[in-house]
Design a protein around this motif. Structure first.
Motif, mmCIF file in Angstrom:
data_model
loop_
_atom_site.group_PDB
_atom_site.id
_atom_site.type_symbol
_atom_site.label_atom_id
_atom_site.label_comp_id
_atom_site.label_asym_id
_atom_site.label_seq_id
_atom_site.Cartn_x
_atom_site.Cartn_y
_atom_site.Cartn_z
ATOM 1 N N THR A 43 -57.748 44.618 52.587
ATOM 2 C CA THR A 43 -58.697 43.912 53.450
ATOM 3 C C THR A 43 -58.007 43.490 54.742
ATOM 4 O OG1 THR A 43 -58.163 41.774 52.440
ATOM 5 C CG2 THR A 43 -60.036 42.986 51.515
ATOM 6 N N ARG A 44 -58.811 43.063 55.690
ATOM 7 C CA ARG A 44 -58.346 42.481 56.947
ATOM 8 C C ARG A 44 -57.480 43.452 57.771
ATOM 9 N NH1 ARG A 44 -58.827 36.730 57.635
ATOM 10 N NH2 ARG A 44 -57.819 37.161 59.619
ATOM 11 N N MET A 45 -57.822 44.747 57.762
ATOM 12 C CA MET A 45 -57.127 45.708 58.613
ATOM 13 C C MET A 45 -57.847 45.757 59.959
ATOM 14 S SD MET A 45 -56.306 49.779 58.049
ATOM 15 C CE MET A 45 -54.832 49.509 57.071
ATOM 16 N N PRO A 46 -57.208 45.306 61.050
ATOM 17 C CA PRO A 46 -57.872 45.297 62.358
ATOM 18 C C PRO A 46 -58.361 46.679 62.756
ATOM 19 C CG PRO A 46 -55.833 44.036 62.424
ATOM 20 C CD PRO A 46 -55.853 44.753 61.104
ATOM 21 N N GLU A 47 -59.486 46.719 63.454
ATOM 22 C CA GLU A 47 -60.112 47.993 63.780
ATOM 23 C C GLU A 47 -59.176 48.953 64.504
ATOM 24 O OE1 GLU A 47 -64.076 49.838 66.015
ATOM 25 O OE2 GLU A 47 -63.922 47.686 65.664
ATOM 26 N N PHE A 48 -58.331 48.437 65.399
ATOM 27 C CA PHE A 48 -57.453 49.315 66.168
ATOM 28 C C PHE A 48 -56.313 49.882 65.328
ATOM 29 C CE2 PHE A 48 -59.749 47.253 69.525
ATOM 30 C CZ PHE A 48 -59.823 48.213 70.526
ATOM 31 N N ALA A 49 -56.104 49.341 64.136
ATOM 32 C CA ALA A 49 -55.098 49.880 63.224
ATOM 33 C C ALA A 49 -55.725 50.631 62.056
ATOM 34 C CB ALA A 49 -54.223 48.742 62.679
ATOM 35 N N ALA A 50 -57.041 50.568 61.946
ATOM 36 C CA ALA A 50 -57.764 51.135 60.807
ATOM 37 C C ALA A 50 -58.174 52.577 61.068
ATOM 38 C CB ALA A 50 -59.000 50.276 60.521
ATOM 39 N N PRO A 51 -58.589 53.295 60.024
ATOM 40 C CA PRO A 51 -59.137 54.646 60.226
ATOM 41 C C PRO A 51 -60.357 54.594 61.146
ATOM 42 C CG PRO A 51 -58.746 54.202 57.882
ATOM 43 C CD PRO A 51 -58.544 52.910 58.597
ATOM 44 N N GLY A 52 -60.454 55.561 62.041
ATOM 45 C CA GLY A 52 -61.570 55.601 62.990
ATOM 46 C C GLY A 52 -62.829 56.163 62.359
ATOM 47 N N LEU A 53 -63.352 55.477 61.358
ATOM 48 C CA LEU A 53 -64.455 56.013 60.570
ATOM 49 C C LEU A 53 -65.736 56.198 61.377
ATOM 50 C CD1 LEU A 53 -64.022 53.939 57.289
ATOM 51 C CD2 LEU A 53 -63.367 56.306 57.709
ATOM 52 N N GLY A 54 -65.958 55.377 62.374
ATOM 53 C CA GLY A 54 -67.213 55.461 63.114
ATOM 54 C C GLY A 54 -67.197 56.407 64.278
ATOM 55 N N LYS A 55 -66.018 56.951 64.625
ATOM 56 C CA LYS A 55 -65.917 57.776 65.827
ATOM 57 C C LYS A 55 -65.167 59.085 65.612
ATOM 58 C CE LYS A 55 -61.941 55.016 67.377
ATOM 59 N NZ LYS A 55 -61.441 54.090 68.418
ATOM 60 N N LYS A 56 -64.724 59.351 64.389
ATOM 61 C CA LYS A 56 -64.009 60.589 64.095
ATOM 62 C C LYS A 56 -64.541 61.205 62.797
ATOM 63 C CE LYS A 56 -59.697 59.106 66.320
ATOM 64 N NZ LYS A 56 -58.251 58.875 66.149
ATOM 65 N N ALA A 57 -64.475 62.534 62.714
ATOM 66 C CA ALA A 57 -64.858 63.214 61.481
ATOM 67 C C ALA A 57 -63.917 62.774 60.362
ATOM 68 C CB ALA A 57 -64.801 64.722 61.670
ATOM 69 N N ASN A 58 -64.476 62.517 59.169
ATOM 70 C CA ASN A 58 -63.643 62.017 58.093
ATOM 71 C C ASN A 58 -64.282 62.253 56.739
ATOM 72 O OD1 ASN A 58 -65.089 59.332 57.106
ATOM 73 N ND2 ASN A 58 -65.220 59.367 59.358
ATOM 74 N N LYS A 59 -63.467 62.109 55.704
ATOM 75 C CA LYS A 59 -63.926 62.111 54.326
ATOM 76 C C LYS A 59 -63.402 60.858 53.642
ATOM 77 C CE LYS A 59 -64.251 67.111 53.524
ATOM 78 N NZ LYS A 59 -63.777 68.249 52.679
ATOM 79 N N VAL A 60 -64.276 60.195 52.907
ATOM 80 C CA VAL A 60 -63.882 59.034 52.120
ATOM 81 C C VAL A 60 -64.167 59.349 50.655
ATOM 82 C CG1 VAL A 60 -64.231 56.579 51.689
ATOM 83 C CG2 VAL A 60 -64.440 57.466 54.020
#
Length: 795
Positions: A641-658
């Motif tokens: 938890t608490r991973m800042p957006e700029f250090a987190a996976p770019g889930l909303g702006k890059k192709a990805n698989k979760v």
């Protein structure tokens, strides 16, 4: 008996050795990182001559000692208050229409400055204030989130520019900071560090606040020294009050535990930076007060500023830029929306001034007011036009998302209408016209460094023991970088040549102490350069030359930015001794003077690591270079938890698989993962056994993709695939469970830069501001099953 004697003798030897290292009660000059007034390093003291062997430990004269101090007796306490994104024409203290009784009280007890300047943007101003240097010299040419690799724009204050807290701590002060920091690289704010550039490693012995550029006032991402903490989820919580409560508690503890040491307290609330959030009763105090719009506001305030003698009698009111909307151009159907945005902002700012008043009263109640230097800086820059045409989610503008006011009002009506402005479900920010009005009588707004609408802020200083109250404005030209040299001058400290082993760079600021007792004192010689986003200026001997630059922050999409050539910019020239508001451009009349000033600017820019000109706009043209994690794959579980957006996976702006391995109960509920907050973000959660994916495009557009069937109780493997060509493009979301497709849908618009400035990525919960309205009242909506593994892979 022999055993007891041996223990006693061993303890006596230990105490003696300890006192030999510390200097015991007679210690005067203990330090390992302090330069003396001549710049040399102070030696360690001689050990005490008398041995303590054989003394009773309880009777030892060397165990209990005073805190080491290198200050003259009676050194003053220091409080520095820095407001955020508030302009010259806002406070009632100086003719504005936002009630600021605390600012008035402190002015009544001290002196005020009407030619004090800042840098036109957050991180640079804070770096300059805390170090006494120019912003680019200390790596802060732009905000931390837009940092790039050019020397003046790294977003890192070098250790060769020790902060005032670092120096005063070594001299014997206890130090603390509360509120907004915004001087740590955006990818280094995670709960595992690195911590090198956090406040506590810049000389502040205690920090309570937020590291990013802004925060929700209701669900902020807070740090206590190095530890992330969660605010309470209740209807009475507000961040500014919380900050004041903690600052007051710290003052009381200092009184109890370090009575013999003076204190430095840095208080930097988020108000009035977006999001503008405050309780309804504060906003309602301004109902009807702004009904006639921003143009009329400027006229009223300008007249008041003159009548009270706050600005010169010959000052002229500058005009609205031709590209900015006038109030008469706002459709009648939209005016209630625009008025309410300003009412919320005004209530937000008045509330912050009230909380500063509580801090001021606490200093007084502790008997410390007479010998406390209280520095109240009304803004780190001018009022902000980043809300552009008015917004219910202020990062819409930061991401350049096209939208209309009708879209915003329609979205607002779904969550409560105008009364929802200022609550926890909106991240609202007012129209740029209000920002322009808030900077009366100057041109332009925050982000414009060439003109005083972006860089002129009031300063008030009180110190009953050292400053006689005087209502005559101090009109000497000064800057944020002058605060630290002023404090050193008061304390009789020469800037140290070496701090913690780092050779120090020279100061750019000068002392303002000479103005305390004489409002008409001749200004000290000072050259001051300004630059932000290619908007730039230079001051010397009352002359000011400037170039507006490529960015009009009130215009959506930054038109023409990609075609800008700084070499073709038109420069202006002003004689500030005769022209307080930059009204009369003398460039054509004095071309030789203009060329002299332009050459001076370039010399200053080179010396201050400001080149290349316009480095701060790089990421506006190249968002793909924004600070981001170097990783392409992550493995998480429910403790992540608490991973800042700029250090987190770019889930909303890059192709990805979760891929998620979960064990679910029947009719499972709760968040599987979430990124962002109420103002914008994405969330994958379970609701009554069904899997739901929501993409919150800054409130104005929400896309829900939901499974048609429930997951049975037991273990399952989920996969959420995001197909996305590039940031900002449409995205296809496919959800499968155990290899079978559950749902598929399209998100029409995605975020190109970031959802938020201070929200986080969380697994198994949605901490902070909740992304989805569907679980808003149940936040943080922790998952009631088990997530054994959550794998994220960027494609």
């Amino acid at each position: 008996m022999k055993k007891n004697i041996l223990i006693f003798f061993t303890l006596s030897v230990f105490v003696s050795a300890l006192n030999s290292c510390t200097g015991g009660k007679d210690q005067k000059n203990t330090t390992s990182a302090l330069a003396d007034t001549d710049g040399s390093v102070l030696p360690f003291p001689e050990p005490p001559s008398a041995s303590t062997y054989g003394e009773s430990i309880l009777d030892s004269k060397h165990v209990r000692r005073k805190h080491p101090s290198h200050l003259a007796a009676g050194a003053p306490n220091i409080v520095i208050v820095l407001m955020d994104d508030v302009g010259f024409g806002l406070p009632s203290t100086f003719g504005g229409e936002i009630n600021t009784p605390t600012l008035t009280r402190i002015w009544n007890a001290g002196v005020a400055y009407n030619e004090f300047s800042t840098t036109s943007i957050c991180s640079p101003s804070r770096a300059s204030l805390l170090t006494g240097r120019n912003h680019t010299r200390v790596g802060n040419g732009t905000i931390a989130e837009r940092a790039v690799d050019w020397d003046g724009y790294t977003g890192i204050i070098p250790k060769e520019a020790a902060t005032v807290a670092e120096v005063l701590k070594d001299y014997g002060y206890v130090t603390s900071a509360f509120g907004k920091w915004h001087n740590t690289p955006a990818d280094q704010t995670t709960k595992t560090g690195p911590f090198n550039y956090w406040p506590v490693n810049y000389g502040f012995q205690h920090f309570y606040g937020f590291l990013g550029g802004e925060a929700s006032q209701y669900e902020p991402r807070l740090i206590n020294d190095f530890t992330p903490i969660e605010p309470p989820h209740n209807e009475k919580y507000h961040l500014t009050k919380d900050l004041a409560d903690h600052a007051i508690e710290w003052l009381k503890n200092r009184k109890a535990f370090a009575l013999d040491k003076p204190f430095l307290l840095y208080f930097a609330p988020g108000a009035g930076h977006g999001p503008n959030q405050i309780f309804k009763e504060w906003a309602d105090k301004y109902k009807g007060k702004f009904d006639d719009g921003w143009d009329k506001y400027r006229e009223r305030v300008f007249h008041r500023q003159k009548s009270m003698g706050w600005i010169p009698a010959n000052a002229q009111l500058t005009a609205r830029d031709s590209t900015m909307q006038g109030w008469k151009n706002i459709p009648d159907s939209e005016k209630p929306f625009q008025r309410r945005l300003m009412e919320v902002f005004a209530g937000f700012v008045e509330n912050a001034d009230y909380e500063v008043g509580r801090l001021y009263d606490a200093v007084d109640a502790l008997g410390e007011k007479d010998n406390t230097i209280f520095i109240y800086i009304w803004g780190d820059n001018g009022s902000s036009a980043e809300g552009q045409n008015g917004s219910i989610s202020e990062l819409l503008a930061q991401n350049g998302i096209p939208n209309t006011i009708k879209q915003q009002i329609d979205a607002l009506n779904k969550i409560g209408g105008l009364d929802a402005l200022g609550i926890d479900m909106t991240d609202n920010m007012y129209h740029a016209g209000w920002a322009w009005a808030g900077n009366t009588p100057f041109k332009y707004t925050k982000l414009v460094a060439s003109h005083f609408g972006g860089t002129r802020n009031e300063l008030v200083i009180s110190w009953p023991k050292g400053i006689k109250p005087d209502k005559t404005p101090r009109s000497q030209f000064h800057h944020l970088n002058d605060i630290v040299p002023t404090l050193y001058d008061i304390l009789g400290i020469k800037p140290p040549k070496v701090v913690n082993g780092f050779t120090q760079m020279p100061m750019d600021g000068v002392s303002m102490k000479y103005t305390f007792g004489d409002a008409n004192a001749k200004p000290v010689e000072k050259v001051q350069f300004f630059d932000n986003n290619g908007s730039r200026g230079i001051y010397k001997d009352g002359w000011y030359a400037c170039a507006f630059g490529p960015l009009r922050p009130w215009l959506p999409g930054a038109p023409g930015l990609d075609k800008w050539d700084p070499n073709k910019d038109s420069w202006e020239l002003y004689n500030l001794k005769e022209d307080y508001t930059q009204y009369n451009d003398l460039a054509a009349k004095y071309p030789d003077k203009l060329e002299e000033m332009k050459k001076l600017f370039m010399a200053q820019a080179k010396d201050n690591k400001d080149l290349p000109i316009g480095a701060g706009i790089w990421l506006r043209l190249h968002p793909e270079d924004v600070i981001t994690s170097p990783y392409k794959s992550w493995t998480f579980d429910q403790t992540s938890t608490r991973m800042p957006e700029f250090a987190a996976p770019g889930l909303g702006k890059k192709a990805n698989k979760v891929n998620i391995d979960i064990d679910v109960p029947a009719n499972a509920n709760g968040v599987l993962y979430a990124l962002g907050g109420a103002g914008g973000g994405l969330s994958c959660f379970m609701e009554n056994g069904k899997v739901v994916y929501e993409y919150n495009m800054f409130i104005i557009q929400r896309t829900d993709i939901e499974s048609n069937q429930k997951l049975s109780a037991g273990k399952h493997h989920l996969e959420i695939v995001t197909d996305l060509a590039k940031p900002g493009a449409p995205a296809t979301i496919t959800i499968t469970a155990d290899g079978k497709q559950l749902a598929k849908g399209i998100v029409q618009h995605t975020v190109p830069v970031a959802f938020t400035a201070n929200e986080t990525f969380d697994v198994g919960t949605d901490l902070g501001s909740p992304v989805s309205l569907r679980y808003h009242k149940k936040a943080p909506f922790a998952f009631n099953g088990t997530i054994s593994k959550l794998q994220v892979d960027l494609q």
